[in-house]
Scaffold this motif. Sequence first.
Motif, mmCIF file in Angstrom:
data_model
loop_
_atom_site.group_PDB
_atom_site.id
_atom_site.type_symbol
_atom_site.label_atom_id
_atom_site.label_comp_id
_atom_site.label_asym_id
_atom_site.label_seq_id
_atom_site.Cartn_x
_atom_site.Cartn_y
_atom_site.Cartn_z
ATOM 1 N N LYS A 169 -32.489 -23.550 12.216
ATOM 2 C CA LYS A 169 -33.654 -23.916 13.031
ATOM 3 C C LYS A 169 -34.931 -23.832 12.198
ATOM 4 N N GLN A 170 -35.038 -22.799 11.370
ATOM 5 C CA GLN A 170 -36.242 -22.621 10.561
ATOM 6 C C GLN A 170 -36.452 -23.758 9.568
ATOM 7 N N VAL A 171 -35.373 -24.381 9.126
ATOM 8 C CA VAL A 171 -35.495 -25.482 8.145
ATOM 9 C C VAL A 171 -35.375 -26.844 8.807
ATOM 10 N N GLY A 172 -35.353 -26.867 10.146
ATOM 11 C CA GLY A 172 -35.379 -28.130 10.868
ATOM 12 C C GLY A 172 -34.044 -28.796 11.102
ATOM 13 N N LEU A 173 -32.936 -28.105 10.843
ATOM 14 C CA LEU A 173 -31.617 -28.702 11.041
ATOM 15 C C LEU A 173 -31.067 -28.460 12.444
ATOM 16 N N ALA A 174 -31.558 -27.417 13.109
ATOM 17 C CA ALA A 174 -31.102 -27.095 14.471
ATOM 18 C C ALA A 174 -32.321 -26.928 15.379
ATOM 19 N N SER A 197 -29.063 -31.537 13.973
ATOM 20 C CA SER A 197 -29.391 -32.828 13.384
ATOM 21 C C SER A 197 -28.110 -33.503 12.899
ATOM 22 N N LEU A 198 -28.179 -34.795 12.616
ATOM 23 C CA LEU A 198 -26.992 -35.529 12.171
ATOM 24 C C LEU A 198 -26.390 -34.943 10.894
ATOM 25 N N PRO A 199 -27.203 -34.615 9.873
ATOM 26 C CA PRO A 199 -26.617 -34.002 8.667
ATOM 27 C C PRO A 199 -25.872 -32.697 8.976
ATOM 28 N N GLY A 238 -20.924 -39.619 18.678
ATOM 29 C CA GLY A 238 -20.381 -40.413 17.568
ATOM 30 C C GLY A 238 -19.649 -39.596 16.532
ATOM 31 N N VAL A 239 -20.196 -38.438 16.151
ATOM 32 C CA VAL A 239 -19.563 -37.595 15.130
ATOM 33 C C VAL A 239 -18.232 -37.054 15.647
ATOM 34 N N VAL A 240 -18.194 -36.629 16.910
ATOM 35 C CA VAL A 240 -16.972 -36.086 17.496
ATOM 36 C C VAL A 240 -15.873 -37.145 17.535
ATOM 37 N N TYR A 288 -21.819 -31.965 8.462
ATOM 38 C CA TYR A 288 -21.364 -30.805 7.699
ATOM 39 C C TYR A 288 -20.403 -29.949 8.521
ATOM 40 N N LEU A 289 -20.769 -29.642 9.773
ATOM 41 C CA LEU A 289 -19.934 -28.782 10.616
ATOM 42 C C LEU A 289 -18.623 -29.460 10.998
ATOM 43 N N ALA A 290 -18.654 -30.771 11.189
ATOM 44 C CA ALA A 290 -17.420 -31.501 11.520
ATOM 45 C C ALA A 290 -16.443 -31.460 10.350
ATOM 46 N N LEU A 291 -16.947 -31.634 9.136
ATOM 47 C CA LEU A 291 -16.076 -31.594 7.953
ATOM 48 C C LEU A 291 -15.630 -30.162 7.654
#
Length: 430
Positions: A279-284, A86-88, A161-163, A92-95
């Motif tokens: 994935k379990q919390v909907g972020l992946a 997900s975008l959030p 966009g994030v990259v 997070y991973l980019a930073l």
Amino acid sequence: MSSTKPKAPKPHITELPVTWKNWYQHINWLNCTFVLFFPLAGCITAVWTPLHLYTALFAVVYYFNAGLGITAGYHRLWAHCCYKGSLPLQIYLALAGAAAGQGSIRWWSRGHRAHHRYTDTEKDPYSVRKGFWYSHIGWIVLKQNYKKVGRSDSSDLDSDGVVIWQHRNYIKCALGMALIFPTVVCGLGWGDWMGGFVYAGILRVFFIQQATNCVNSLAHWIGEQPFDDRNSPRDHVLTALVTLGEGYHNFHHEFPSDYRNAIEWWQYDPTKWMIWTWKQVGLAYNLKEFRANEIEKGRLQQLQKKVDAKRVTLDWGVPLDQLPVLSWDEYVAGSAERALVAIGGVVHDVTDFVKEHPGGRTFIKSGIGKDATAFFNGGVYRHSNAAHNLLSTMRVGVIRGGCEVEIWKAHQLKGVDRAGQQVTRIEKVE
């Protein structure tokens, strides 16, 4: 009218040998400053900078987060597209990845894709074939001729966009996340500004850079190759411990789009566990896994290669297609001089074994000069696997005519004899 010869292009510095006069030209001084000189200054400063407990704890936690920025972000999300975030999560991973000080996502992924495409070749940007230390840090501190580095397709990242945002603002992101952020947290949190800068900033970045470099060096140097041994990647728990689970590198190079590096539940791969948790919390989502059938096929093929390598070191007797063809009369005549027995159309010389036969001389002599196939394969006694193996070393010929070589009975592998030779029928010779 005079003609001038075009000048030959000046060779790249990497094509020239290192000498006392040009050694400094081979060094990438900018990279050396960030990966060697700054950490050295940090180590010197640490001598008179006390390490507070809260700073140490924060440095460890921040190390883990920055490490995930590389392993779960740069590596598995962007370089190999093993899952979608997900975008959030992407932000997070980019930073977090910028906090590791290893270049932008776009630059890092481009080089890593080239590494996978050209593993162990001249086009591999950090090939271990050039030496352990070159693959670990030499490719960073020494100049490279990027015209010779293999190309890779990163067009998908150019539309991310994030990259692109991180790539264009990488210097700001790296300075902010690698040095300023940990300094401010430790300073405002418990008044340890200097400790935050040295321990949670400079030294943390140095350690995580060296850990990541182990994937390029150590993971191609020590360990086992359970899936393929044609290239250098290897699996080892030590490398996994150092790299947050990236140490099962033989599996990864065989199945690069799998979001896992470790496929067994007991293997250490915290990056896999975090992706699964997200994935379990909907972020992946869209976590990719290679089919278990294909993974097991690769494992079995590698085991077969090891078995075959061991097989050729053992004596399985003369291959059937290299044995002389004898008529039945020639076989019978030869049996008057030597103890020859015919089993399954193959003639065996058991002269030296008659005295050692566990069943006694009488039984083995009763088959000399005859077709002893039924005797050997169960008509009288069902011989052991060891007996079949021993018999194969006594081959001296095959029978021509009505007793061509038969496929061995139930104790044989289908279509393959004990020596691993494909069984072919001997053509009848008039």
